[in-house]
Design an enzyme around this catalytic site. Structure first.
Site, PDB file in Angstrom:
ATOM      1  N   SER A   2       0.845  -1.196   0.000  1.00  0.00           N
ATOM      2  CA  SER A   2       0.000   0.000   0.000  1.00  0.00           C
ATOM      3  C   SER A   2       0.881   1.245   0.000  1.00  0.00           C
ATOM      4  CB  SER A   2      -0.950  -0.026   1.207  1.00  0.00           C
ATOM      5  OG  SER A   2      -1.821   1.074   1.184  1.00  0.00           O
ATOM      6  N   THR A   3       0.835   2.042   1.063  1.00  0.00           N
ATOM      7  CA  THR A   3       1.606   3.288   1.114  1.00  0.00           C
ATOM      8  C   THR A   3       3.097   3.020   0.904  1.00  0.00           C
ATOM      9  OG1 THR A   3       0.006   4.072   2.738  1.00  0.00           O
ATOM     10  CG2 THR A   3       2.011   5.382   2.454  1.00  0.00           C
ATOM     11  N   HIS A  60      -2.752  -0.974  -3.167  1.00  0.00           N
ATOM     12  CA  HIS A  60      -3.862  -0.054  -2.912  1.00  0.00           C
ATOM     13  C   HIS A  60      -3.657   1.198  -3.754  1.00  0.00           C
ATOM     14  CE1 HIS A  60      -4.397  -1.946   1.364  1.00  0.00           C
ATOM     15  NE2 HIS A  60      -4.771  -2.752   0.390  1.00  0.00           N
ATOM     16  N   MET A  96      -0.037   1.017   5.125  1.00  0.00           N
ATOM     17  CA  MET A  96      -0.787   1.347   6.328  1.00  0.00           C
ATOM     18  C   MET A  96      -1.875   0.304   6.569  1.00  0.00           C
ATOM     19  SD  MET A  96      -2.690   5.007   7.017  1.00  0.00           S
ATOM     20  CE  MET A  96      -1.228   5.855   6.410  1.00  0.00           C
ATOM     21  N   ASP A 126      -4.173  -4.972   6.032  1.00  0.00           N
ATOM     22  CA  ASP A 126      -4.596  -5.780   4.889  1.00  0.00           C
ATOM     23  C   ASP A 126      -3.465  -6.728   4.495  1.00  0.00           C
ATOM     24  OD1 ASP A 126      -6.104  -6.727   2.774  1.00  0.00           O
ATOM     25  OD2 ASP A 126      -5.403  -5.176   1.399  1.00  0.00           O
TER      26      ASP A 126
END
Length: 382
Positions: A201-202, A228, A321, A324
């Site tokens: 993600s991030t 993401h 973050m 998940d």
């Protein structure tokens, strides 16, 4: 002490809007506003903010150029604001390449169901990125500082600098320093695989680029990627990776047959599932689902891979973050597959990998710059 934030945007309305949201969090404080990239560079040197929010399109100096200059002069975590268009996606990816750590769309309604959710998301992102400042601005460890640390702790931690000559003692004898630490040599586990799965993600776009560009064209397995990312970004990101990598990379489509040496990026706003049986599996691209927090979701793809490939998946959870990927990784591990996590220091946000590591699911925690090397050793290509 509050996290100091510099807000950069040529729109007075947007500067005011972002500043109000940030100042509403008692942990955060806007210490300055800049109207273009040139001002941002100058104010960063003077104010030393903990985090910068940065627009891309600005007069005098654009955001991408400003990011490059800031990263050279005073490395600082930067959150980009971008438009959810194809051109906006390309510019945002350029900003991430230049050193920005994260991005959000300028239209908050594109990422949140209401104002309260949007406010909370922006505040959370800024707080998370501020933690990375410690690593970004860590001073170089000189021989003198290392020797001082050794004296204080009673341990010899000095390392020679390649650009510095060791000082001599009064008797002209050279100072002895400990040899540089030899990197850990990886060993293959001997397991057999049929699929590689990576969730992030991030900070993920840069992390995936660093890993995938080091894989050879003859990589023996298909790779599924879950990042993401908004729907308008994934096609541009897949195209960018395809141009940079030796392996092929594409945005996944419903019905894609998984082939060796190809990486399939889950489309934004959708869910990607592995279907069929090992050796002849396909991808199913489904509606994102109103109840799902993440679209795409790492747990969904990992869980489906566990059902099809059982113990034949080499999986890893990279920077991001939240948590998940933890439950999907748990399913993979319970079926006998391998799960690795990125280590804390090399993560932009140590959330998703931490969730996997804390749950005791990952067997190895790896620095980003050695993940590709570890993969190649594990699959017998190094």
């Amino acid at each position: 002490m509050a996290v100091k934030v510099l807000v950069v945007d040529d729109s007075s309305f947007f500067r005011r809007r972002v500043s109000e949201i940030i100042n509403a969090d008692p942990r955060l404080e806007v210490v300055g506003n800049a109207v273009n990239g040139k001002e941002a560079v100058e104010m960063t040197k003077r104010l030393q903010p903990d985090v910068i929010t940065m627009d891309i399109e600005m007069p005098v100096m654009d955001g991408i150029t400003a990011v490059r200059e800031i990263m050279q002069a005073a490395p600082t975590p930067i959150l980009m604001f971008s438009s959810l268009t194809h051109e906006g996606a390309k510019a945002t990816l350029d900003a991430l390449d230049a050193g920005a750590l994260d991005f959000l769309p300028k239209k908050f309604e594109d990422i949140a169901r209401n104002r309260e959710e949007a406010v909370g998301l922006l505040q959370k992102r800024v707080n998370e990125l501020s933690r990375k400042r410690v690593f970004m601005r860590r001073p170089l460890r000189t021989a003198a500082s290392a020797q001082a640390a050794a004296s204080a702790t009673g341990r010899d931690t000095a390392r020679p600098l390649s650009s510095a000559r060791p000082a001599a003692t009064a008797t002209r004898q050279p100072v002895r320093t400990a040899p540089a630490k030899t990197p850990v040599r990886f060993k293959a586990s001997g397991k057999k695989y049929q699929l590689v799965a990576i969730g992030t993600s991030t900070g993920g776009p840069v992390a995936l680029q660093k890993v995938l560009t080091k894989l050879p064209a003859n990589f023996p397995y298909p790779i599924v990627l879950i990042q993401h990312m908004p729907a308008t970004f994934t096609a541009a990101f897949a195209s960018r990776l395809n141009n940079l990598c030796k392996i092929g990379v594409k945005e996944a489509e419903d019905g894609d047959v998984l082939k060796p040496g190809m990486a399939y990026l889950a489309p934004g706003g959708k869910q990607m599932m592995v279907d069929g049986r090992a050796g002849s599996s396909r991808l199913r691209i489904l509606d994102g689902g109103d109840r799902m927090n993440y679209k795409p979701c790492v747990d969904v793809t990992f869980g489906s891979a566990a059902k099809v490939y059982h113990d034949k998946v080499l999986s890893m959870v990279l920077t991001g973050m939240g948590a998940d990927g933890r439950e999907g990784a748990r399913m993979l591990k319970s079926n006998g597959s391998t799960v690795w996590a990125q280590d804390e220091e090399s993560c932009v946000v140590y959330g998703m990998p931490q969730a996997v590591a804390k749950a005791g699911i990952s067997t190895e925690d790896l620095p980003l710059d050695r993940i590709a090397e570890r993969i190649l050793v594990e699959v017998g290509l190094a």
